[in-house]
Design a protein around this motif. Sequence first.
Motif, mmCIF file in Angstrom:
data_model
loop_
_atom_site.group_PDB
_atom_site.id
_atom_site.type_symbol
_atom_site.label_atom_id
_atom_site.label_comp_id
_atom_site.label_asym_id
_atom_site.label_seq_id
_atom_site.Cartn_x
_atom_site.Cartn_y
_atom_site.Cartn_z
ATOM 1 N N PRO A 1 0.892 -1.247 -0.012
ATOM 2 C CA PRO A 1 0.126 0.093 0.026
ATOM 3 C C PRO A 1 0.903 1.349 0.034
ATOM 4 O O PRO A 1 0.406 2.317 -0.575
ATOM 5 C CB PRO A 1 -0.767 -0.198 1.409
ATOM 6 C CG PRO A 1 -0.632 -1.534 1.870
ATOM 7 C CD PRO A 1 0.686 -2.049 1.205
ATOM 8 N N GLU A 2 2.097 1.259 0.569
ATOM 9 C CA GLU A 2 2.930 2.403 0.692
ATOM 10 C C GLU A 2 3.425 3.013 -0.679
ATOM 11 O O GLU A 2 3.791 4.249 -0.790
ATOM 12 C CB GLU A 2 3.989 2.189 1.495
ATOM 13 C CG GLU A 2 5.147 1.215 1.173
ATOM 14 C CD GLU A 2 4.724 -0.183 1.746
ATOM 15 O OE1 GLU A 2 5.502 -1.036 1.757
ATOM 16 O OE2 GLU A 2 3.264 -0.610 1.997
ATOM 17 N N ALA A 3 3.149 1.993 -1.789
ATOM 18 C CA ALA A 3 3.671 2.644 -2.993
ATOM 19 C C ALA A 3 2.532 2.817 -4.037
ATOM 20 O O ALA A 3 2.663 2.717 -5.225
ATOM 21 C CB ALA A 3 4.589 1.298 -3.605
ATOM 22 N N ALA A 4 1.413 2.909 -3.254
ATOM 23 C CA ALA A 4 0.059 3.119 -4.107
ATOM 24 C C ALA A 4 0.144 4.180 -5.186
ATOM 25 O O ALA A 4 -0.372 4.035 -6.535
ATOM 26 C CB ALA A 4 -1.194 3.320 -3.136
ATOM 27 N N ASP A 5 0.664 5.460 -4.959
ATOM 28 C CA ASP A 5 0.761 6.460 -5.832
ATOM 29 C C ASP A 5 1.521 6.069 -6.850
ATOM 30 O O ASP A 5 1.262 6.395 -8.106
ATOM 31 C CB ASP A 5 1.309 7.678 -5.029
ATOM 32 C CG ASP A 5 0.339 8.589 -4.019
ATOM 33 O OD1 ASP A 5 -0.705 8.112 -3.979
ATOM 34 O OD2 ASP A 5 0.745 8.968 -3.038
ATOM 35 N N LEU A 6 2.896 5.672 -6.727
ATOM 36 C CA LEU A 6 3.618 4.945 -7.745
ATOM 37 C C LEU A 6 3.122 4.134 -8.829
ATOM 38 O O LEU A 6 3.188 4.381 -9.790
ATOM 39 C CB LEU A 6 5.003 4.495 -7.227
ATOM 40 C CG LEU A 6 6.027 3.720 -8.187
ATOM 41 C CD1 LEU A 6 6.551 4.996 -8.990
ATOM 42 C CD2 LEU A 6 6.994 2.846 -7.727
ATOM 43 N N PHE A 7 2.378 3.048 -8.162
ATOM 44 C CA PHE A 7 1.607 2.136 -8.973
ATOM 45 C C PHE A 7 0.430 2.680 -9.713
ATOM 46 O O PHE A 7 0.323 2.469 -11.031
ATOM 47 C CB PHE A 7 0.975 1.155 -8.211
ATOM 48 C CG PHE A 7 1.973 0.047 -7.556
ATOM 49 C CD1 PHE A 7 3.196 -0.093 -7.842
ATOM 50 C CD2 PHE A 7 1.625 -0.410 -6.432
ATOM 51 C CE1 PHE A 7 4.201 -0.908 -7.198
ATOM 52 C CE2 PHE A 7 2.612 -1.318 -5.519
ATOM 53 C CZ PHE A 7 3.760 -1.279 -5.931
ATOM 54 N N ALA A 8 -0.005 3.897 -9.270
ATOM 55 C CA ALA A 8 -0.972 4.672 -10.096
ATOM 56 C C ALA A 8 -0.648 5.486 -11.204
ATOM 57 O O ALA A 8 -1.047 5.215 -12.358
ATOM 58 C CB ALA A 8 -2.063 5.597 -8.917
#
Length: 320
Positions: free
Chosen positions: A154-161
Amino acid sequence: MDRRTALKLAAGAAMLPWAARAASAAQPLQVVATTGMIADAARQVGGDQVQVKALMGPGVDPHAYRQTRTDIVAMTRADLVLWHGLYLEAQMQDFMHGLARKRTVVAVAEAIPKDLLRGHDDYADKFDPHVWMTPILWARVVTEVQRALTEARPEAADLFAANAAAHLADLEQLSIYASNSLAKVPEHARVLLTAHDAFGYFGDAYGFEVLGIQGISTESEAGLNRISALVDTLVDRKIAAVFVETSVSDRNIRAIVEGAASKGHKVRIGGELFSDAMGPDGTYEGTYVGMIDHNVTVIAGALGADVPLGGMNGKLAAGS
């Protein structure tokens, strides 16, 4: 051991779980994907946050593939296992369902709404799994890969998006290129004959009649009557080109070409298509965009359209 030393050791031991968690967060997410197409989606979305292993390489038929001991070890150690579902990996299905009770396992194509799927010609309760044949459908799989990665980290959600948005934009451009290129094929020539019925979604999307020697699964047999009927179709309709697939034997296709020749109709092999597997690792055709760019360019060119030899991005290998 004096009291001061003992306190230091105790404090260090208390920090170990936190240190381990911090180190773990800094390490790439270990992802195992069954097909090259899913592995590519995971790499595109995950970026440097993931390390992806694909079980099936170029030329491998997923319908008949069985997990090896090495595959089992990789999947049981992975943080996330992504498989296609929709009965594509038919020989692995029981194993995947069992693994899902112990590890995080996601059948990414099963997120596609059922009303967008084609029926399976061999099984009444199943669907055609070849959804990667159109970028519009594959975009839904990419979004599901994004969801699975975000849930795992979840902590990488912005990158994945952000990565997913960029990749989906590429798929939109690929879809436009496919539509424009295939629309240039004369209407009477929009017949695609291949080794097995992997191009149904392609045909629906771009207005092609698709003829497969075998059914949706390569496990189905092509009978002599089927081959004879297709030879008659080629002759009667004066179809000029047929296509082989990288993951399926070309034996039946060549039998059809020879059968048509025996009746005085010359049919050429228009090229080799990527059906159930992508191109070689490290090449443009070894990516999803390159795979579909290749297929579209080869099909359109062989059937009479004026398309660039290098494809959408000018990256296709010479003579592909």
